[in-house]
Scaffold this motif. Structure first.
Motif, PDB file in Angstrom:
ATOM      1  N   GLU A  24       0.832  -1.204   0.000  1.00 18.27           N
ATOM      2  CA  GLU A  24       0.000   0.000   0.000  1.00 18.27           C
ATOM      3  C   GLU A  24       0.865   1.251   0.000  1.00 18.27           C
ATOM      4  OE1 GLU A  24      -3.325   2.420  -0.051  1.00 18.27           O
ATOM      5  OE2 GLU A  24      -3.190   0.253  -0.385  1.00 18.27           O
ATOM      6  N   SER A  25       1.969   1.229   0.726  1.00 18.14           N
ATOM      7  CA  SER A  25       2.860   2.393   0.767  1.00 18.14           C
ATOM      8  C   SER A  25       3.466   2.664  -0.599  1.00 18.14           C
ATOM      9  CB  SER A  25       3.959   2.170   1.807  1.00 18.14           C
ATOM     10  OG  SER A  25       3.412   1.986   3.092  1.00 18.14           O
ATOM     11  N   LEU A  26       3.905   1.614  -1.300  1.00 20.13           N
ATOM     12  CA  LEU A  26       4.464   1.804  -2.637  1.00 20.13           C
ATOM     13  C   LEU A  26       3.395   2.296  -3.616  1.00 20.13           C
ATOM     14  CD1 LEU A  26       6.820  -1.300  -2.977  1.00 20.13           C
ATOM     15  CD2 LEU A  26       7.462   1.086  -2.619  1.00 20.13           C
ATOM     16  N   THR A  27       2.175   1.795  -3.460  1.00 18.51           N
ATOM     17  CA  THR A  27       1.087   2.277  -4.325  1.00 18.51           C
ATOM     18  C   THR A  27       0.860   3.770  -4.120  1.00 18.51           C
ATOM     19  OG1 THR A  27       0.016   0.105  -4.260  1.00 18.51           O
ATOM     20  CG2 THR A  27      -1.347   1.984  -4.889  1.00 18.51           C
ATOM     21  N   ASN A  28       0.903   4.220  -2.864  1.00 22.23           N
ATOM     22  CA  ASN A  28       0.721   5.652  -2.594  1.00 22.23           C
ATOM     23  C   ASN A  28       1.880   6.481  -3.149  1.00 22.23           C
ATOM     24  OD1 ASN A  28      -1.711   5.279  -1.281  1.00 22.23           O
ATOM     25  ND2 ASN A  28      -0.768   5.027   0.743  1.00 22.23           N
ATOM     26  N   VAL A  29       3.092   5.924  -3.111  1.00 19.92           N
ATOM     27  CA  VAL A  29       4.233   6.651  -3.694  1.00 19.92           C
ATOM     28  C   VAL A  29       4.046   6.791  -5.197  1.00 19.92           C
ATOM     29  CG1 VAL A  29       6.715   6.556  -4.122  1.00 19.92           C
ATOM     30  CG2 VAL A  29       5.819   5.955  -1.871  1.00 19.92           C
ATOM     31  N   HIS A  30       3.618   5.729  -5.861  1.00 20.15           N
ATOM     32  CA  HIS A  30       3.367   5.799  -7.312  1.00 20.15           C
ATOM     33  C   HIS A  30       2.334   6.873  -7.632  1.00 20.15           C
ATOM     34  CE1 HIS A  30       5.729   2.507  -8.944  1.00 20.15           C
ATOM     35  NE2 HIS A  30       5.371   1.752  -7.911  1.00 20.15           N
ATOM     36  N   LYS A  31       1.297   6.963  -6.808  1.00 20.99           N
ATOM     37  CA  LYS A  31       0.211   7.910  -7.097  1.00 20.99           C
ATOM     38  C   LYS A  31       0.578   9.347  -6.766  1.00 20.99           C
ATOM     39  CE  LYS A  31      -3.569   4.809  -5.880  1.00 20.99           C
ATOM     40  NZ  LYS A  31      -4.816   4.717  -5.110  1.00 20.99           N
ATOM     41  N   HIS A  32       1.129   9.540  -5.559  1.00 21.73           N
ATOM     42  CA  HIS A  32       1.230  10.894  -5.018  1.00 21.73           C
ATOM     43  C   HIS A  32       2.649  11.456  -4.981  1.00 21.73           C
ATOM     44  CE1 HIS A  32      -2.882  10.152  -3.820  1.00 21.73           C
ATOM     45  NE2 HIS A  32      -2.515   9.139  -3.033  1.00 21.73           N
ATOM     46  N   ALA A  33       3.670  10.617  -5.212  1.00 22.34           N
ATOM     47  CA  ALA A  33       5.057  11.118  -5.136  1.00 22.34           C
ATOM     48  C   ALA A  33       5.888  10.559  -6.269  1.00 22.34           C
ATOM     49  CB  ALA A  33       5.668  10.771  -3.785  1.00 22.34           C
ATOM     50  N   PRO A  34       5.542  10.854  -7.525  1.00 21.56           N
ATOM     51  CA  PRO A  34       6.341  10.342  -8.651  1.00 21.56           C
ATOM     52  C   PRO A  34       7.744  10.951  -8.636  1.00 21.56           C
ATOM     53  CG  PRO A  34       4.717  11.947  -9.413  1.00 21.56           C
ATOM     54  CD  PRO A  34       4.405  11.676  -7.974  1.00 21.56           C
ATOM     55  N   GLY A  35       8.709  10.094  -8.924  1.00 26.13           N
ATOM     56  CA  GLY A  35      10.098  10.553  -8.956  1.00 26.13           C
ATOM     57  C   GLY A  35      10.765  10.612  -7.604  1.00 26.13           C
ATOM     58  N   ALA A  36      10.082  10.274  -6.546  1.00 28.75           N
ATOM     59  CA  ALA A  36      10.663  10.329  -5.204  1.00 28.75           C
ATOM     60  C   ALA A  36      11.487   9.074  -4.944  1.00 28.75           C
ATOM     61  CB  ALA A  36       9.570  10.468  -4.152  1.00 28.75           C
ATOM     62  N   HIS A  37      12.490   9.223  -4.111  1.00 23.04           N
ATOM     63  CA  HIS A  37      13.288   8.082  -3.685  1.00 23.04           C
ATOM     64  C   HIS A  37      12.629   7.472  -2.443  1.00 23.04           C
ATOM     65  CE1 HIS A  37      16.652   5.510  -2.773  1.00 23.04           C
ATOM     66  NE2 HIS A  37      16.733   6.036  -1.545  1.00 23.04           N
ATOM     67  N   THR A  38      12.481   6.152  -2.463  1.00 25.67           N
ATOM     68  CA  THR A  38      11.783   5.452  -1.384  1.00 25.67           C
ATOM     69  C   THR A  38      12.729   4.465  -0.710  1.00 25.67           C
ATOM     70  OG1 THR A  38       9.701   5.626  -2.610  1.00 25.67           O
ATOM     71  CG2 THR A  38       9.779   4.044  -0.789  1.00 25.67           C
ATOM     72  N   GLU A  39      12.751   4.511   0.605  1.00 30.83           N
ATOM     73  CA  GLU A  39      13.561   3.590   1.390  1.00 30.83           C
ATOM     74  C   GLU A  39      12.635   2.714   2.231  1.00 30.83           C
ATOM     75  OE1 GLU A  39      16.260   5.787   3.765  1.00 30.83           O
ATOM     76  OE2 GLU A  39      17.472   6.491   2.076  1.00 30.83           O
ATOM     77  N   LEU A  53      -3.028  13.419 -11.763  1.00 27.17           N
ATOM     78  CA  LEU A  53      -4.355  13.557 -11.160  1.00 27.17           C
ATOM     79  C   LEU A  53      -5.367  12.576 -11.740  1.00 27.17           C
ATOM     80  CD1 LEU A  53      -4.616  17.449 -10.955  1.00 27.17           C
ATOM     81  CD2 LEU A  53      -3.853  15.833  -9.193  1.00 27.17           C
ATOM     82  N   ALA A  54      -5.011  11.901 -12.842  1.00 32.81           N
ATOM     83  CA  ALA A  54      -5.947  10.951 -13.443  1.00 32.81           C
ATOM     84  C   ALA A  54      -5.999   9.642 -12.683  1.00 32.81           C
ATOM     85  CB  ALA A  54      -5.568  10.678 -14.900  1.00 32.81           C
ATOM     86  N   LEU A  55      -4.967   9.410 -11.845  1.00 34.56           N
ATOM     87  CA  LEU A  55      -4.979   8.172 -11.070  1.00 34.56           C
ATOM     88  C   LEU A  55      -6.012   8.280  -9.971  1.00 34.56           C
ATOM     89  CD1 LEU A  55      -1.150   7.444 -10.753  1.00 34.56           C
ATOM     90  CD2 LEU A  55      -2.810   6.264 -12.205  1.00 34.56           C
ATOM     91  N   PRO A  56      -6.972   7.356  -9.897  1.00 34.62           N
ATOM     92  CA  PRO A  56      -8.024   7.451  -8.881  1.00 34.62           C
ATOM     93  C   PRO A  56      -7.506   7.061  -7.507  1.00 34.62           C
ATOM     94  CG  PRO A  56      -8.305   5.432 -10.136  1.00 34.62           C
ATOM     95  CD  PRO A  56      -7.154   6.177 -10.778  1.00 34.62           C
ATOM     96  N   GLY A  57      -8.109   7.662  -6.497  1.00 28.59           N
ATOM     97  CA  GLY A  57      -7.774   7.324  -5.115  1.00 28.59           C
ATOM     98  C   GLY A  57      -9.003   7.468  -4.243  1.00 28.59           C
ATOM     99  N   SER A  58      -9.248   6.472  -3.380  1.00 28.44           N
ATOM    100  CA  SER A  58     -10.434   6.518  -2.528  1.00 28.44           C
ATOM    101  C   SER A  58     -10.198   7.293  -1.240  1.00 28.44           C
ATOM    102  CB  SER A  58     -10.885   5.086  -2.182  1.00 28.44           C
ATOM    103  OG  SER A  58      -9.871   4.429  -1.447  1.00 28.44           O
ATOM    104  N   GLY A  59      -8.912   7.471  -0.873  1.00 24.93           N
ATOM    105  CA  GLY A  59      -8.617   8.178   0.366  1.00 24.93           C
ATOM    106  C   GLY A  59      -8.746   7.327   1.610  1.00 24.93           C
ATOM    107  N   SER A  60      -9.039   6.038   1.450  1.00 26.38           N
ATOM    108  CA  SER A  60      -9.224   5.164   2.614  1.00 26.38           C
ATOM    109  C   SER A  60      -8.151   4.087   2.705  1.00 26.38           C
ATOM    110  CB  SER A  60     -10.599   4.501   2.552  1.00 26.38           C
ATOM    111  OG  SER A  60     -10.727   3.735   1.371  1.00 26.38           O
TER     112      SER A  60
END
Length: 364
Positions: free
Chosen positions: A279-294, A319-326
């Motif tokens: 779930e954390s990686l999915t959120n990075v893909h949606k909301h933080a493109p180009g960020a480095h993740t550890e 912004l086209a990627l859907p997100g439910s916020g839950s």
């Protein structure tokens, strides 16, 4: 509590019978008999009251027979008990005033009051027992009716949930599965038609991911339709590495550091930890493109900690990627279900961090 009341009643009736025989004038007996005999009759009648709840019929017959020898105060309590606890043998109430009157008339003729007052009190006790017994049965019937109504409501609610699950399964099968099938078909066609190796590789990865999503969706639809819990396979430690590798293949800069032996933790904890990272990686893909993740995993003897931290995004989120916020809310519930804790929030450098602490062992 009821046995304590029965014991107190036995002692009270025995004491009253003893007092009656001791205080009664000797000439009141037409037949010479020792006081000890009549005291024994009163004591036996009192002891018979101990079974007035469990065996009211037998207790009543014993007391009625003893009342033929001499009137006993146990007849009043026995009449009440028969009327209250033995509805099919309420006729035994009549035997108590009769035997009291016979005993008073034969053995205690000078005490004329015993032949009238005693039966009247027995009749009053029997009427009180009839009232209490009828009220108890009415309350019991109402309780049973309420419990039956509650069971019927639960069955109706379960049926409604089953119908809703079936409806959701149908919607998912007819709509979502259809869309995923189209995505898989288009990805396969793109892999065949594309001339660039990179495009063909990306199309194949998209087709594989779509097939996996279809398989998981079909399992979920089957669970919804059957209403049975799904058998969730164990998440092996190498699946976490494959998850990170799949994210890296899409262009995400991600590193995984593991401390300790993941094989020592229970399967339920491994599944939860896997879902936290996923779930954390999915959120990075949606909301933080180009960020480095550890991603840092600590597997200790009594607890497991997963920390997923990403830096500030270097590109504008799609912004086209859907997100439910839950997603994080559901993730926190999953973590708490196995006895863990989850904290998530922004960092000082503009990134985001998810920190989950779980117990090392949870029964499956």
């Amino acid at each position: 509590m009821t046995r304590a009341v029965d014991l107190a009643l036995v002692l009270l009736v025995a004491a009253l019978g003893l007092w009656r025989e001791v205080t009664m004038p000797a000439p009141s007996r037409l037949v010479a008999a020792s006081v000890a005999f009549y005291v024994a009759v009163h004591l036996l009648s009192a002891v018979a009251l101990w079974w007035r709840r469990t065996n009211p019929v037998g207790s009543s017959l014993v007391i009625a027979f003893l009342a033929l020898l001499t009137p006993t105060y146990a007849s009043m309590a026995s009449a009440y008990s028969v009327a209250a606890h033995a509805p099919r043998h309420r006729w035994l109430v009549v035997t108590h005033p009769v035997t009291w009157a016979i005993g008073a008339g034969v053995w205690a003729m000078p005490n004329v009051g015993d032949g009238f007052t005693g039966p009247a009190l027995i009749v009053i006790a029997g009427l009180a027992g009839l009232y209490v017994g009828a009220r108890r049965r009415l309350v019991q019937a109402l309780v049973e009716r309420a419990e039956r109504a509650e069971r019927e409501r639960e069955l109706l609610a379960e049926q409604a949930r089953a119908d809703e699950r079936t409806r959701l399964a149908g919607e998912m099968h007819d709509v979502v599965t259809h869309r995923l099938n189209l995505m898989v078909l288009h990805a396969g066609a793109l892999r065949v038609a594309a001339k660039d190796d990179g495009v063909r590789k990306a199309a194949e990865e998209l087709r594989t991911a779509g097939c996996q999503a279809l398989a998981e969706l079909r399992d979920l639809v089957g669970v919804l339709r059957s209403g049975r819990a799904a058998r969730i396979p164990d998440v092996l430690p190498d699946r976490l590495s494959r998850l990170v590798a799949d994210s890296a293949a899409t262009g995400l800069e991600v590193t995984l550091t593991e401390h300790g032996d993941a094989d020592t933790i229970s399967p339920a904890v491994r599944r939860t930890m896997y879902r936290v990272v996923q779930e954390s990686l999915t959120n990075v893909h949606k909301h933080a493109p180009g960020a480095h993740t550890e991603i840092t995993i600590h597997c200790g003897p009594s607890s497991v900690r997963a920390v997923i931290r990403n830096t500030r995004p270097s590109a504008v989120p799609d912004l086209a990627l859907p997100g439910s916020g839950s997603g994080l809310l559901g993730l926190r519930g999953r973590v708490e279900m196995v006895g863990g804790t989850l904290t998530a929030g922004p960092t000082d450098d503009g990134g985001f961090e998810v920190d989950a602490v779980l117990p090392a062992f949870v029964p499956t």
